[in-house]
Design a protein around this motif. Structure first.
Motif, PDB file in Angstrom:
ATOM      1  N   PRO A 253       0.788  -1.017  -0.038  1.00 26.23           N
ATOM      2  CA  PRO A 253       0.141   0.156  -0.012  1.00 26.23           C
ATOM      3  C   PRO A 253       0.912   1.284   0.151  1.00 26.23           C
ATOM      4  O   PRO A 253       2.024   1.155   0.649  1.00 26.23           O
ATOM      5  N   ARG A 254       0.267   2.113  -0.624  1.00 23.99           N
ATOM      6  CA  ARG A 254       1.182   3.562  -0.593  1.00 23.99           C
ATOM      7  C   ARG A 254       0.402   4.652   0.151  1.00 23.99           C
ATOM      8  O   ARG A 254      -0.790   5.044   0.123  1.00 23.99           O
ATOM      9  N   VAL A 255       1.436   5.241   1.033  1.00 26.53           N
ATOM     10  CA  VAL A 255       0.837   6.559   1.613  1.00 26.53           C
ATOM     11  C   VAL A 255       1.838   7.479   1.277  1.00 26.53           C
ATOM     12  O   VAL A 255       2.932   7.594   1.159  1.00 26.53           O
ATOM     13  N   VAL A 256       1.117   8.681   0.873  1.00 25.83           N
ATOM     14  CA  VAL A 256       2.035   9.750   0.575  1.00 25.83           C
ATOM     15  C   VAL A 256       1.571  11.058   1.679  1.00 25.83           C
ATOM     16  O   VAL A 256       0.439  10.998   1.978  1.00 25.83           O
ATOM     17  N   VAL A 257       2.601  11.731   2.267  1.00 25.09           N
ATOM     18  CA  VAL A 257       2.671  12.705   3.146  1.00 25.09           C
ATOM     19  C   VAL A 257       3.009  14.068   2.666  1.00 25.09           C
ATOM     20  O   VAL A 257       4.085  14.110   1.865  1.00 25.09           O
ATOM     21  N   ILE A 258       2.274  14.951   2.741  1.00 28.58           N
ATOM     22  CA  ILE A 258       2.289  16.233   2.206  1.00 28.58           C
ATOM     23  C   ILE A 258       2.588  17.049   3.243  1.00 28.58           C
ATOM     24  O   ILE A 258       1.983  17.302   4.084  1.00 28.58           O
ATOM     25  N   GLY A 259       3.915  17.596   3.049  1.00 25.03           N
ATOM     26  CA  GLY A 259       4.510  18.725   4.177  1.00 25.03           C
ATOM     27  C   GLY A 259       5.407  17.922   5.172  1.00 25.03           C
ATOM     28  O   GLY A 259       5.129  17.118   5.745  1.00 25.03           O
ATOM     29  N   GLY A 260       6.786  18.232   5.173  1.00 26.67           N
ATOM     30  CA  GLY A 260       7.850  17.599   5.759  1.00 26.67           C
ATOM     31  C   GLY A 260       8.034  18.553   7.102  1.00 26.67           C
ATOM     32  O   GLY A 260       9.445  18.597   7.311  1.00 26.67           O
ATOM     33  N   GLY A 261       7.142  19.019   7.742  1.00 24.72           N
ATOM     34  CA  GLY A 261       7.295  19.701   9.115  1.00 24.72           C
ATOM     35  C   GLY A 261       7.057  18.896  10.094  1.00 24.72           C
ATOM     36  O   GLY A 261       7.405  17.558  10.167  1.00 24.72           O
ATOM     37  N   ALA A 262       6.850  19.397  11.378  1.00 28.08           N
ATOM     38  CA  ALA A 262       6.749  18.880  12.479  1.00 28.08           C
ATOM     39  C   ALA A 262       5.772  17.502  12.581  1.00 28.08           C
ATOM     40  O   ALA A 262       6.001  16.470  13.173  1.00 28.08           O
ATOM     41  N   GLY A 263       4.536  18.020  11.942  1.00 25.43           N
ATOM     42  CA  GLY A 263       3.565  16.833  11.723  1.00 25.43           C
ATOM     43  C   GLY A 263       3.903  15.955  10.938  1.00 25.43           C
ATOM     44  O   GLY A 263       4.046  14.711  10.939  1.00 25.43           O
TER      45      GLY A 263
ATOM     46  N   ILE B 184      -1.902  11.877   3.719  1.00 26.67           N
ATOM     47  CA  ILE B 184      -1.601  12.666   5.001  1.00 26.67           C
ATOM     48  C   ILE B 184      -1.089  13.899   4.893  1.00 26.67           C
ATOM     49  O   ILE B 184      -0.186  14.223   3.902  1.00 26.67           O
ATOM     50  N   LEU B 185      -1.931  14.972   4.905  1.00 24.93           N
ATOM     51  CA  LEU B 185      -1.684  16.395   4.884  1.00 24.93           C
ATOM     52  C   LEU B 185      -1.295  17.170   6.072  1.00 24.93           C
ATOM     53  O   LEU B 185      -1.960  16.987   7.211  1.00 24.93           O
ATOM     54  N   SER B 186      -0.079  17.426   5.931  1.00 30.53           N
ATOM     55  CA  SER B 186       0.481  18.418   7.355  1.00 30.53           C
ATOM     56  C   SER B 186       1.165  19.673   6.772  1.00 30.53           C
ATOM     57  O   SER B 186       2.175  19.886   6.893  1.00 30.53           O
ATOM     58  N   PRO B 187       0.306  20.549   5.936  1.00 30.53           N
ATOM     59  CA  PRO B 187       0.887  21.577   5.260  1.00 30.53           C
ATOM     60  C   PRO B 187       1.070  23.139   6.060  1.00 30.53           C
ATOM     61  O   PRO B 187       1.522  24.053   5.565  1.00 30.53           O
ATOM     62  N   GLY B 188       0.772  22.892   7.500  1.00 29.34           N
ATOM     63  CA  GLY B 188       0.994  23.975   8.306  1.00 29.34           C
ATOM     64  C   GLY B 188      -0.277  25.070   7.979  1.00 29.34           C
ATOM     65  O   GLY B 188      -1.046  24.824   7.509  1.00 29.34           O
ATOM     66  N   ILE B 189       0.419  26.187   8.167  1.00 28.54           N
ATOM     67  CA  ILE B 189      -0.613  27.527   7.925  1.00 28.54           C
ATOM     68  C   ILE B 189      -0.258  28.137   6.607  1.00 28.54           C
ATOM     69  O   ILE B 189       0.684  28.332   6.152  1.00 28.54           O
ATOM     70  N   ASP B 190      -1.436  29.198   6.279  1.00 32.95           N
ATOM     71  CA  ASP B 190      -1.277  30.345   5.200  1.00 32.95           C
ATOM     72  C   ASP B 190      -1.938  31.143   5.821  1.00 32.95           C
ATOM     73  O   ASP B 190      -2.523  31.195   6.859  1.00 32.95           O
ATOM     74  N   PHE B 191      -1.710  32.552   5.348  1.00 32.41           N
ATOM     75  CA  PHE B 191      -2.229  33.662   6.028  1.00 32.41           C
ATOM     76  C   PHE B 191      -3.619  34.184   5.172  1.00 32.41           C
ATOM     77  O   PHE B 191      -3.575  33.884   3.974  1.00 32.41           O
ATOM     78  N   ILE B 192      -4.486  34.706   5.978  1.00 30.81           N
ATOM     79  CA  ILE B 192      -5.730  35.049   5.270  1.00 30.81           C
ATOM     80  C   ILE B 192      -5.534  36.631   4.662  1.00 30.81           C
ATOM     81  O   ILE B 192      -5.292  37.442   5.053  1.00 30.81           O
TER      82      ILE B 192
END
Ligand code: FAD
Length: 429
Positions: free
Chosen positions: A30-40, A130-138
């Protein structure tokens, strides 16, 4: 980095073709893709790869080759850490855990075909994402400011060059000049972050520019660990910090980056450095995936599974995660919960009840406290409240942190087990 372009192209072609098969069972891996290589994200990728012992194919997508943490970045601003000490690379995730590390932006997610499109044009399939992209600004959150102004008025709320820019501006401030901060409204990344920053800026200025002033325009009537910060400002940085809450116009601000002017309730203040921290929302890729409700991505508190799409898990700051603070500590514990849940789904491994925890310390200064202050009353499950600590020197028999000459304001807690009401049973900072 481990990524080999040709191998990736082959992989991408193969995985996209395999997308037609709806079930994971029957496929080699099975394949897991994680987007965002930060703390999460980096934690989740690591735990899935490590604990599945090769049974799951893990790919991590992260544009930066070096991740500079936001945590401890305030200490860098205060002159207490180097930028290098905030840097982390991805080589070990590849070499030790066999993760495919792809340095690119994810720009599209097709949830029907479970396909991710990268900025380079490549496409890849996933069984779980898995998505862990942190924040963006409004956009438009602070009148007169958008990201085109960030080189004049930095946010320094994502790690790296913005932090370096703010530090350079602080160092170049004229004697007796003014540093202003526009603080963000709730909810935002790292509740005590702006106020630790104020403490560290004051700490730096006290040494290099002792007649300088700090103004904080704040839309919130109260803020995280307020009593501790106020106490520290009056004791360590007396007369330097002016906090302007909503009653006095802190909610009604605009900036003119070219003129270096901050307007509070119509009154113009000429400033030398202006740190604008705007209102925040989930990293944009969550919107692109269509898994946000309002500004954040709602998740199950048992697994971190998206409430919109059960093949997607969301971690860290991007989530609407009940009362858990948006912190690296939270993201790390959420990542471990999600990794366990994903593994259980894909390989049938055992699933334990979710446990989350958060501990938070903010540096205030370095001169007056002779011993670290331990928790006077650890959090109990019954109270589920954070214990705020005073900065009086005390004897610490079981001190978890070595005594130092540094003053900290902090909160700590024992782990919470997620049970009946996960969305309201979070942690407060
Ligand atoms: C000044 C400051 C001080 C802080 N201090 C502390 C502290 O002392 N303790 C603590 O616990 N927390 C602290 N934090 C909070 C902490 O930094 C964040 O909560 C934590 O980094 C969140 O982790 P994350 O994985 O959600 O996001 P991040 O760590 O921001 O990681 C997100 C990653 O996703 C990548 N990404 C985004 N979009 C895409 C895309 N489309 N494709 C591919 N990759 C993408 C980004 O490049 C980034 O590397 C602090 C924050 C600040 C600003």
């Amino acid at each position: 980095m481990s990524f080999n372009r040709r191998h990736f192209l082959e992989l991408a072609a193969g995985t996209t073709a395999a997308l037609a098969a709806p079930a994971v069972i029957g496929r080699a891996k099975p394949r897991v893709v994680v987007i965002g290589g930060g703390a999460g994200g980096a934690t989740a990728a690591r735990y899935i790869a490590k604990d599945s012992k090769g049974a799951i194919d893990v790919t991590l997508i992260e544009p930066s080759r070096v991740y500079y943490t936001c945590f401890f970045s305030n200490l860098y601003l205060g002159g207490e850490r180097t930028m290098q000490s905030l840097a982390h690379t991805y080589g070990k995730l590849a070499s030790t855990h066999g993760i495919n590390v792809v340095h690119d932006w994810a720009v599209g997610i097709d949830r029907d075909t479970r396909t991710i499109t990268l900025a380079s044009g490549y496409k890849m399939g996933y069984d779980r994402l898995i998505l862990s992209p942190g924040i963006d600004f409004i956009a438009g959150a602070v009148e007169g400011w958008d990201t085109s102004k960030q080189n004049k008025m930095p946010h320094a709320y994502k790690g790296g060059s913005q932090t370096e820019l703010l530090k350079a501006q602080l160092e170049a401030m004229p004697q007796g000049g003014t540093f202003a901060m526009v603080a963000p409204p709730n909810p935002y990344r790292c509740p005590p972050g702006p106020y630790e920053r104020v403490s560290m800026v004051a700490h730096l200025l006290k040494q290099k520019n002792p007649t300088a002033k700090i103004i904080v325009a704040d839309p919130k009537p109260k803020f995280s660990k307020e009593a501790l910060f106020r106490d520290a400002w009056s004791r360590h940085h007396q007369g330097m910090v002016e906090w302007v809450g909503p009653d006095f116009g802190g909610k009604n601000v605009s900036v003119d980056a070219d003129a270096m002017v901050l307007k509070i309730d119509g009154e113009a203040v000429k400033v030398d450095v202006c740190n604008v921290i705007p209102a925040m929302k989930a990293g944009r890729i969550c919107e692109v995936a269509g898994i946000t409700e309002g500004n954040w991505a709602p998740v199950s508190g048992h697994t971190m599974q998206s409430r919109v799409d059960d093949k997607i898990y969301v971690l860290g700051d991007a989530t609407n995660q009940g009362d858990m603070p948006k912190s690296g500590y939270s993201a790390n514990s959420q990542a471990k919960v999600a990794a366990m849940a994903v593994r259980a789904e894909l390989t049938g491994s055992r699933m334990f009840p979710a446990k989350f925890s958060n501990t938070c310390w903010s540096m205030l200064g370095t001169t007056t406290v002779s011993k670290w202050v331990p928790p006077t009353r650890p959090l109990t499950r019954k109270s589920q409240k954070w214990t705020a600590l005073s900065a009086k020197p005390v004897r610490a028999a079981n001190c978890a942190r070595p005594p130092s000459r540094k003053a900290w304001a902090g909160t700590t807690a024992s782990p919470l087990t997620c049970s009946a009401k996960p969305r309201t049973q979070g942690l407060k900072a």
